[in-house]
Scaffold this active site. Structure first.
Site, short mmCIF file in Angstrom:
data_model
loop_
_atom_site.label_atom_id
_atom_site.label_comp_id
_atom_site.label_asym_id
_atom_site.label_seq_id
_atom_site.Cartn_x
_atom_site.Cartn_y
_atom_site.Cartn_z
N ALA A 61 1.14 -1.03 0.00
CA ALA A 61 0.40 -0.39 -0.05
C ALA A 61 1.06 0.92 -0.21
CB ALA A 61 -0.85 0.17 0.95
N GLY A 100 0.47 -5.52 0.12
CA GLY A 100 -0.01 -5.46 -1.13
C GLY A 100 0.34 -6.33 -1.51
N GLU A 103 0.64 -9.72 -1.57
CA GLU A 103 -0.50 -10.00 -1.77
C GLU A 103 -1.37 -9.53 -3.60
OE1 GLU A 103 -2.52 -7.79 1.64
OE2 GLU A 103 -2.94 -9.57 2.11
N GLU A 123 2.78 -5.61 7.58
CA GLU A 123 1.46 -4.97 8.48
C GLU A 123 1.29 -4.92 9.60
OE1 GLU A 123 0.93 -7.08 5.69
OE2 GLU A 123 -0.06 -6.49 4.29
C1 LIG Z 1 -4.90 -1.03 3.06
C2 LIG Z 1 -3.94 -2.24 3.56
C3 LIG Z 1 -3.14 -2.83 1.93
C4 LIG Z 1 -2.06 -3.04 2.17
C5 LIG Z 1 -1.36 -3.75 3.42
C6 LIG Z 1 0.28 -3.14 3.21
O1 LIG Z 1 0.89 -2.82 2.25
S1 LIG Z 1 0.47 -2.28 4.33
C7 LIG Z 1 2.33 -1.25 3.92
C8 LIG Z 1 2.77 -2.42 3.13
N1 LIG Z 1 4.25 -2.07 2.87
C9 LIG Z 1 5.42 -1.47 4.03
O2 LIG Z 1 5.25 -1.82 5.21
C10 LIG Z 1 6.57 -1.17 3.48
C11 LIG Z 1 7.66 -0.31 4.14
N2 LIG Z 1 8.30 0.06 3.52
C12 LIG Z 1 9.97 -0.48 3.96
O3 LIG Z 1 9.85 -1.50 5.05
C13 LIG Z 1 11.48 -0.14 3.23
O4 LIG Z 1 10.88 1.05 3.41
C14 LIG Z 1 11.71 -0.98 1.85
C15 LIG Z 1 10.43 -1.08 1.43
C16 LIG Z 1 12.23 -2.76 2.12
C17 LIG Z 1 12.98 -0.11 1.21
O5 LIG Z 1 13.85 -0.38 2.30
P1 LIG Z 1 15.26 0.96 1.92
O6 LIG Z 1 15.89 1.22 3.38
O7 LIG Z 1 16.11 0.54 1.12
O8 LIG Z 1 14.54 1.94 1.92
P2 LIG Z 1 13.52 3.05 2.59
O9 LIG Z 1 13.32 2.73 4.17
O10 LIG Z 1 14.77 4.68 2.89
O11 LIG Z 1 12.89 3.51 1.31
C18 LIG Z 1 12.48 4.28 0.33
C19 LIG Z 1 12.30 5.56 0.35
O12 LIG Z 1 10.91 4.55 -0.15
C20 LIG Z 1 9.64 4.97 0.58
N3 LIG Z 1 8.53 4.03 -0.03
C21 LIG Z 1 9.02 2.75 1.33
N4 LIG Z 1 7.59 1.92 1.54
C22 LIG Z 1 6.88 2.75 0.78
C23 LIG Z 1 5.21 2.45 0.78
N5 LIG Z 1 4.71 1.05 1.03
N6 LIG Z 1 4.31 3.55 0.15
C24 LIG Z 1 5.10 4.80 -0.47
N7 LIG Z 1 6.53 4.64 -0.50
C25 LIG Z 1 7.53 3.88 0.36
C26 LIG Z 1 10.26 5.68 1.39
O13 LIG Z 1 9.26 6.49 2.34
C27 LIG Z 1 11.16 6.16 1.27
O14 LIG Z 1 10.72 7.60 0.31
P3 LIG Z 1 11.96 9.01 0.54
O15 LIG Z 1 11.33 9.87 -0.43
O16 LIG Z 1 12.89 8.47 0.02
O17 LIG Z 1 12.29 8.64 2.03
#
Ligand SMILES: CC/C=C\CC(=O)SCCNC(=O)CCNC(=O)[C@H](O)C(C)(C)COP(=O)(O)OP(=O)(O)OC[C@H]1O[C@@H](n2cnc3c(N)ncnc32)[C@H](O)[C@@H]1OP(=O)(O)O
Length: 195
Positions: A61, A100, A103, A123
């Site tokens: 998401a 997601g 999923e 999540e």
């Molecule tokens: C309605 C519900 C439906 C579904 C449920 C879900 O999907 S809940 C969301 C599940 N996803 C997550 O929790 C992912 C969270 N992100 C991470 O674990 C890490 O960011 C990731 C993807 C492993 C990457 O890690 P890394 O250390 O390589 O980079 P960083 O954390 O600095 O992230 C880089 C930039 O990406 C942005 N970002 C990460 N995840 C998301 C996301 N899900 N949506 C939008 N943006 C995301 C993060 O904010 C960083 O952005 P920046 O502008 O560079 O700060």
């Protein structure tokens, strides 16, 4: 959004495009809905490959949209439509398939992961449960104990562990899109020869 590319032969390639992690924003959900519909209704297309731009399948998401009202197509019908598609849909998982994003991959009919990919349902770390079929599809695929472990810990697994658990069908160190398209092409040829 999602880009639709007709590959010579019988494959449609759908590429999620939403930097930095191809999260499932309203525009991406709309793009997937539209492009999957287009692939399914094109009689020349026999199989579909779903991938993410810039080396990342999908981070789940779009957390940037959590603060606002829900817009665009809901996630669950979009994911269910992939599972119900009458043409095989192959997930080409590179980088990450989280929340997601996993999923979405679980609704595909075959999953190929790049050897460096990480997969998980994080999540719980956001105070949520996987709400788009993960709590049903993952246990059906790998059994309840292994699925519960991933769901309640939110831990990420490597591609190799995902293969061992049965979350993915194949791991490659090659070009994920080429490997997935080759597989989809052979799958569509097999299906054609039997129809
Ligand atoms: C309605 C519900 C439906 C579904 C449920 C879900 O999907 S809940 C969301 C599940 N996803 C997550 O929790 C992912 C969270 N992100 C991470 O674990 C890490 O960011 C990731 C993807 C492993 C990457 O890690 P890394 O250390 O390589 O980079 P960083 O954390 O600095 O992230 C880089 C930039 O990406 C942005 N970002 C990460 N995840 C998301 C996301 N899900 N949506 C939008 N943006 C995301 C993060 O904010 C960083 O952005 P920046 O502008 O560079 O700060």
């Amino acid at each position: 959004m999602a880009r639709y590319t007709r590959i010579p032969g019988s494959i449609a390639l759908i590429t999620l495009m939403n930097p930095p992690v191809n999260a499932l924003s309203a525009a991406v959900r709309q793009g997937i809905t539209d492009t999957v519909g287009r692939a399914v209704s094109d009689p020349e297309v026999k199989a579909v490959v779903l991938c993410g731009e810039n080396g990342k399948f999908c981070g789940g998401a779009d957390i940037r949209e959590f603060a606002g009202p829900m817009t665009g197509p809901p996630l669950i019908p979009m994911i269910d439509a992939i599972e119900a598609a009458e043409k095989p849909v192959v997930a080409a998982i590179e980088g990450i398939a989280l929340g997601g994003g996993l999923e979405l991959a679980l609704a595909c009919h075959y999953r190929i992961a790049h050897v460096k990919a990480r997969l998980g349902l994080p999540e719980v770390t956001l105070g949520l449960l996987p709400g788009a079929g993960g709590t049903q599809r993952l246990p059906r695929l790998i059994g309840v104990p292994a699925a519960l472990d991933l769901i309640v810990t939110g831990r990420h697994v490597s591609a190799q562990e995902a293969l061992k658990l049965g979350i993915v069908d194949q791991v490659t160190d090659g070009n994920i899109q080429e490997v997935a398209m080759e597989f989809a092409q052979s799958m569509s040829a097999t299906l054609n020869s039997r129809c």
